[in-house]
Design a protein around this motif. Sequence first.
Motif, short mmCIF file in Angstrom:
data_model
loop_
_atom_site.label_atom_id
_atom_site.label_comp_id
_atom_site.label_asym_id
_atom_site.label_seq_id
_atom_site.Cartn_x
_atom_site.Cartn_y
_atom_site.Cartn_z
N GLY A 118 109.27 129.69 4.26
CA GLY A 118 110.67 130.11 4.09
C GLY A 118 111.66 129.05 4.55
O GLY A 118 112.83 129.08 4.18
N ASP A 119 111.19 128.10 5.36
CA ASP A 119 112.09 127.05 5.84
C ASP A 119 112.18 125.91 4.83
O ASP A 119 111.25 125.67 4.07
N GLU A 120 113.30 125.19 4.89
CA GLU A 120 113.47 124.00 4.05
C GLU A 120 113.67 122.77 4.92
O GLU A 120 114.36 122.82 5.93
N VAL A 121 113.07 121.68 4.48
CA VAL A 121 113.23 120.40 5.19
C VAL A 121 113.78 119.38 4.19
O VAL A 121 113.18 119.15 3.13
N ILE A 122 114.91 118.80 4.52
CA ILE A 122 115.54 117.83 3.61
C ILE A 122 114.89 116.46 3.81
O ILE A 122 114.83 115.95 4.94
N ILE A 123 114.40 115.90 2.71
CA ILE A 123 113.76 114.57 2.77
C ILE A 123 114.37 113.69 1.69
O ILE A 123 114.23 113.96 0.50
N PRO A 124 115.09 112.62 2.10
CA PRO A 124 115.59 111.69 1.08
C PRO A 124 114.40 110.96 0.43
O PRO A 124 113.44 110.62 1.12
N THR A 125 114.47 110.78 -0.88
CA THR A 125 113.42 110.01 -1.56
C THR A 125 113.99 108.66 -1.94
O THR A 125 115.20 108.56 -2.16
N ILE A 164 122.13 121.07 2.13
CA ILE A 164 121.95 122.06 3.21
C ILE A 164 122.11 123.48 2.67
O ILE A 164 123.03 123.77 1.91
N THR A 165 121.18 124.36 3.06
CA THR A 165 121.28 125.78 2.72
C THR A 165 121.05 126.56 4.01
O THR A 165 120.69 125.97 5.04
N PRO A 166 121.21 127.90 3.98
CA PRO A 166 120.94 128.67 5.21
C PRO A 166 119.49 128.52 5.69
O PRO A 166 119.18 128.86 6.83
N ARG A 167 118.61 128.03 4.80
CA ARG A 167 117.20 127.90 5.20
C ARG A 167 116.85 126.53 5.78
O ARG A 167 115.71 126.31 6.18
N THR A 168 117.81 125.62 5.77
CA THR A 168 117.50 124.26 6.22
C THR A 168 117.14 124.24 7.71
O THR A 168 117.91 124.73 8.55
N LYS A 169 115.98 123.69 8.00
CA LYS A 169 115.50 123.66 9.38
C LYS A 169 115.63 122.27 9.99
O LYS A 169 115.78 122.12 11.20
N LEU A 170 115.57 121.26 9.12
CA LEU A 170 115.45 119.89 9.62
C LEU A 170 115.79 118.93 8.51
O LEU A 170 115.57 119.22 7.33
N MET A 171 116.35 117.77 8.90
CA MET A 171 116.47 116.66 7.95
C MET A 171 115.61 115.52 8.48
O MET A 171 115.59 115.28 9.69
N MET A 172 114.89 114.86 7.58
CA MET A 172 114.02 113.75 8.01
C MET A 172 114.61 112.44 7.55
O MET A 172 114.75 112.19 6.36
N LEU A 173 114.96 111.62 8.53
CA LEU A 173 115.56 110.32 8.23
C LEU A 173 114.60 109.23 8.67
O LEU A 173 113.99 109.34 9.74
N ASN A 174 114.46 108.22 7.84
CA ASN A 174 113.56 107.10 8.20
C ASN A 174 114.36 105.81 8.09
O ASN A 174 114.69 105.37 7.01
#
Length: 403
Positions: A118-125, A164-174
Amino acid sequence: MPLEYRLSPACQTLKPSATIAAAAKAKELKSKGIKVYDFTLGEPDFNTPQHIREAAVAAMDAGHTHYTASGGILELKQAVCRLYERDYGLKFAPNQVLISNGAKHSIHNVITSLCGPGDEVIIPTPYWVSYSALVELTGATAVLVPTTEASGFTLSAEQFAAAITPRTKLMMLNNPCNPTGAAYTPAQLEALAKVAVEKNIPVLSDEIYEKLIYGDTQFRCFATFGSEVAERTIIVSGVSKAYAMTGWRIGWTIGPVDVIKAMDNLQSQETSNPCSISQYASIAAIDGPQESVEAMRVEFEKRRDYVVGRFNEMRSKFGVTFAEPGGAFYVFFNVEKSFGKKLGGGRVVNNATDFCTALLEEAHVALVTGDAFGAPGYVRLSFATSIELLQAGLDRLEAFLAG
Ligand code: PMP
Ligand code: GLU
């Protein structure tokens, strides 16, 4: 009747790490006596500096050959705190630090501690191969946000906010990024940090390539943009790249005490602790002389300049495009212009994965397909190898492109 094992749903869909699989394929060819120009793996080709190796021997002689505290020895956590104060002026307490079996394990622990179905994690490609796999293992959804070559493969604050949505848990930045070598400017990071604070989204900032920075590129640790940003930052880094210690398997996480505690619990059930000897060697790496770090960086920079020069030539000859890497040791280049054309050995390909297969078979040059990094049409070359090998390999790549 033979027993049929049924794999778990997670492992039915889990693919092997594409970087490790590509390296294994190149090794297999080498074992057949074929000379392979191998640019698959991202790992320094230098040996670990002598004073670090000696510290490992001293640790063994001193009897540090037993289990340690699951989250790492206090002395190493304190050394990590000293490192961030020395290099970035950031003050952390040892209970904000967790030592793991390499930064990959640190990332796995962060994601597993925070994310679930149910969680979302934002990952730039383009993203590093393991990011999406590790997110999906938890049942969470990887929300892939494409960045472009024109932007130097960096995520803008607007793109971050829009994902970002209400489900966003984390953003992954590299930063700097594997596979693109993209290095964010301080202004770009500050803009992303502002969104993280305004929308209250934690950022996992993977800074494993922080010491491998070239030209006039500047590195800023994500947690340096004020206390509100630091509170929302989970830093991952380690000794693998800066100190040529990939085989020692030591990475770390710095974050909020409760998340670090959860990760420690997880690690105590999973692996007991990271290698005791490697932990002592890592203290020597952090506290000892830093000249070898700079010497290796200078060598990587020479290789980068050479490789960038060669790709600039290939841009005009074959339409191969790329964004100049500001850090790490990768060039990520677009080969779409070669699709449908006759390449070396008369081969015709229509995607980057087939391009890499044909290149390996015809020219014995091993690269990693961009498909593995969420970037179709692209190919990754690691320049963590000698100029001589790079020269010979790039000659062969050019000959292959020429058909
Ligand atoms: N993050 C990135 C972006 C990487 O490229 C790698 C692998 N080189 C890691 C993390 C993992 O590093 P480690 O070898 O410490 O597990
Ligand atoms: N991270 C390195 C790479 O991308 C090493 C391989 C891996 O850990 O996947 O090549």
